[in-house]
Design an enzyme around this catalytic site. Structure first.
Site, PDB file in Angstrom:
ATOM      1  N   GLN A 245       0.772  -1.242  -0.056  1.00 29.73           N
ATOM      2  CA  GLN A 245       0.067  -0.089   0.206  1.00 29.73           C
ATOM      3  C   GLN A 245       0.988   1.262   0.018  1.00 29.73           C
ATOM      4  O   GLN A 245       2.123   1.263   0.268  1.00 29.73           O
ATOM      5  CB  GLN A 245      -0.826  -0.117   1.083  1.00 29.73           C
ATOM      6  CG  GLN A 245      -1.962  -1.211   1.259  1.00 29.73           C
ATOM      7  CD  GLN A 245      -2.930  -1.052   2.218  1.00 29.73           C
ATOM      8  OE1 GLN A 245      -3.414   0.144   2.361  1.00 29.73           O
ATOM      9  NE2 GLN A 245      -3.415  -2.178   2.624  1.00 29.73           N
ATOM     10  N   LEU A 368      12.571   4.370  13.219  1.00 28.79           N
ATOM     11  CA  LEU A 368      13.509   3.857  13.972  1.00 28.79           C
ATOM     12  C   LEU A 368      14.978   4.119  13.630  1.00 28.79           C
ATOM     13  O   LEU A 368      15.248   4.549  12.576  1.00 28.79           O
ATOM     14  CB  LEU A 368      13.446   2.346  14.198  1.00 28.79           C
ATOM     15  CG  LEU A 368      12.153   1.653  14.898  1.00 28.79           C
ATOM     16  CD1 LEU A 368      12.143   0.353  14.626  1.00 28.79           C
ATOM     17  CD2 LEU A 368      12.106   2.203  16.088  1.00 28.79           C
ATOM     18  N   ASP A 434      -2.954  -9.322  10.562  1.00 29.70           N
ATOM     19  CA  ASP A 434      -1.830  -9.304   9.480  1.00 29.70           C
ATOM     20  C   ASP A 434      -0.576  -9.319  10.350  1.00 29.70           C
ATOM     21  O   ASP A 434       0.379  -8.380  10.082  1.00 29.70           O
ATOM     22  CB  ASP A 434      -2.204  -7.922   8.838  1.00 29.70           C
ATOM     23  CG  ASP A 434      -1.437  -7.764   7.602  1.00 29.70           C
ATOM     24  OD1 ASP A 434      -1.016  -8.906   6.933  1.00 29.70           O
ATOM     25  OD2 ASP A 434      -0.843  -6.746   7.012  1.00 29.70           O
ATOM     26  N   ASP A 454       3.840  -1.995  11.963  1.00 29.56           N
ATOM     27  CA  ASP A 454       2.906  -2.117  11.167  1.00 29.56           C
ATOM     28  C   ASP A 454       1.526  -2.563  11.526  1.00 29.56           C
ATOM     29  O   ASP A 454       1.010  -3.776  11.426  1.00 29.56           O
ATOM     30  CB  ASP A 454       3.441  -2.902   9.932  1.00 29.56           C
ATOM     31  CG  ASP A 454       2.681  -2.962   8.549  1.00 29.56           C
ATOM     32  OD1 ASP A 454       1.749  -2.047   8.634  1.00 29.56           O
ATOM     33  OD2 ASP A 454       2.682  -3.652   7.742  1.00 29.56           O
TER      34      ASP A 454
END
Length: 563
Positions: A245, A368, A434, A454
């Site tokens: 995406q 990060l 997911d 995520d």
């Protein structure tokens, strides 16, 4: 005469009962006050009365958390306003959206103004009291030098030949400082030294990462970092490679970066029941809510995230150097600025991101440290789904699957298994299916926390739960004691999970536009929490080694206190 005696007798009985009731209420109040100050409290879950619950202690303790990276003040360019909430929300209506879209943005600004007035009436007591509770202030060993991910080295150590290999693993700022050589317009000409006051919030965040957690909840820099994400000018935006995406990597004047995810659907839109988990759009509000939930649960393993309204024209299109991205911009028939980027699956004119006409809601997640400074290892989750329309994964077919996992490194020793169960609990509460991989910092080996990265596909459906997410907990019947105690605490009326989440999310700048999670999503959190506690209770009724006691230090402290 008999009737009068009966009346007097009845009144005496009523008076005695009232006195007894008052005495019992006073005793109960005293008991509750003493419990709230207990160091290792075992909250009573409404759904859990198993006799195999772990032992609790009732001695008082007020520990101090150690963090050498905390700072109570920021540099002049990053200072917080007197009232962070009001300032953040005021900035939503500032000059950012004066370019080609002021009129259409008035409605959003009006909502923000109305929200600010109502927000002053909101009570913030539950969240504040939760974080004061001993379960969120447990005593822990002081961190050693090797427990920090990155270190600021003194000048005399920088050129030590024996430390050449170590230099690769650490971010080095010597006593002479680091001065930017950039001549690009808009970037700050900064000088960073070993003095923390010279470090921008993103750098202080990187230097505060430890073996134990991604950030210290008590670190003042946490609030400064989220404010920084919500207010810093965006000087550059490029599409981040990889993934299915559209997501962008944005750059700020002091060289900080953030991962930007865009609003693709309304907060109230539920995922269609006929859509598979791997076909759903990412949600920007899910990234924000996941950060807040992770913090409320006491995990501190998701990088800080803040919501923001950006101008698709001035803050993305006009500052991007990514030609593939810039070529996808267009003006819709309704007069809105739209774009769709280039990615593997969901980047097409049929699935654009559109402004109103320029304003777009986004989430901005702290980046990060660069992989060259702090390499990370990616681990395939043992309970990864098949990502197939027809096939089932092995764990879906074999009820004894966890027995094999428990014998496989790194799950056969240390805390890795209960670390993964923590992540499972988080995913179930926010209905995230997911989670195919997770990451750890290589420097710490297997003795460290898991990064919960995520989370864009969370909070897709509130009307039903996904029981398959909890299968690792049900198969392994293993959970951290501290995690279980905090879950039970959040099931109590005085610390209800939905209430503290509502309060926490109300502090995000985008809450001025609309609540980050709708009320049905908040109610679903309470329902799913009760499901988790029932699953643990069932495990305790069937097994004796369900609880992994990570509070031994707390127990030893309490055992050593006078009675």
């Amino acid at each position: 005469m008999v009737r009068r005696n009966l009346g007097l007798s009845t009144r005496s009985i009523y008076l005695g009962l009232a006195c007894l009731s008052l005495t019992l209420h006073l005793l109960l109040a005293c008991f509750c006050l003493s419990v709230l100050q207990t160091a290792c409290v075992l909250p009573t879950s409404p759904s859990s009365t198993s006799s195999s619950s772990p032992r609790t202690d009732t001695h008082h303790h007020h520990p101090v958390l150690h963090s050498s990276s905390s700072s109570s003040a920021a540099s002049s360019s990053n200072k917080l306003p007197t009232s962070p909430q009001d300032e953040d929300r005021h900035k939503l209506t500032a000059d950012t959206f004066d370019h080609k879209g002021t009129g259409s943005f008035n409605d959003v600004a009006g909502k923000a103004k109305k929200f600010n007035g109502a927000d002053k009436l909101m009570r913030k007591e539950k969240l504040e009291e939760l974080f004061k509770h001993p379960l969120f202030n447990l005593p822990r060993p002081e961190l050693q030098p090797d427990d920090w991910l990155l270190r600021v080295k003194p000048d005399e150590d920088v050129r030590d030949p024996e430390n050449e290999e170590e230099e690769i693993e650490n971010f080095i700022i010597d006593d002479n400082g680091w001065q930017s050589a950039s001549q690009e317009e808009g970037y700050d000409k900064v000088t960073w030294t070993t003095d923390k006051e010279t470090h921008p919030p993103w750098l202080r965040f990187h230097l505060s990462i430890s073996r134990r957690e991604l950030y210290d909840r008590k670190d003042p820099n946490l609030a400064q970092l989220t404010h920084y994400l919500a207010t810093q000018p965006i000087l550059g935006a490029v599409q981040k490679a990889g993934g299915t995406q559209l997501k962008l990597l944005v750059t700020f004047p002091n060289y900080g970066q953030a991962l930007l995810k865009l609003m693709r659907q309304s907060r109230d839109a539920e995922t269609d029941v006929n859509i598979f988990y791997f076909s759903d759009f990412d949600r920007h509000n899910a990234e924000i809510a996941a950060f807040h939930l992770d913090r409320v649960l006491g995990f501190n393993r998701i990088p800080p995230v803040a919501g923001r309204l950006v101008n698709a024209t001035t803050e993305i299109k006009e500052v991007t150097t990514d030609r593939r991205l810039s070529r996808t911009f267009y003006t819709s028939p309704a007069g809105n600025v739209c774009f769709y980027g280039r990615c593997e699956y969901y980047c097409s004119p049929e699935n654009p991101v559109c402004g109103r006409p320029h304003a777009v809601e986004v989430s901005l997640a702290s980046m990060l440290p660069d992989l060259s400074l702090a390499p990370r290892r990616s681990w395939r989750s043992p309970w990864r789904r098949s990502y197939s329309l027809t096939k089932l994964a092995e764990w879906e077919k074999n009820s004894s699957y966890c027995d094999t996992v428990k014998q496989t490194p790194p799950y056969n020793r240390g805390t890795r298994l209960v670390d993964l169960i923590d992540m499972v609990v988080l995913d179930f509460l926010m209905s995230n299916m997911d989670r195919h991989h997770y990451e750890t910092f290589e420097k710490f080996g297997n003795d460290t926390f898991l990064l919960h990265l995520d989370n864009g596909r969370a909070f897709g459906r509130h009307s039903q739960d996904e029981p398959s997410i909890l299968i690792p907990l049900k198969q392994c019947c293993r959970i951290r004691r501290s995690t279980l105690l905090r879950l039970r605490l959040l099931s109590l009326p005085e610390f209800r999970l939905s209430d503290v989440m509502r309060e926490s999310l109300a502090r995000d700048p985008l809450a001025a536009v609309a609540p980050l999670l709708s009320e049905p999503h908040l109610s679903a959190l309470d329902r799913r929490l009760a499901t988790v506690l029932r699953a643990v209770q069932t495990c305790q009724e069937q097994h004796n080694d369900v609880i992994y006691n990570d509070l031994e230090m707390c127990d030893q402290y309490n055992d050593g206190q006078p009675g």
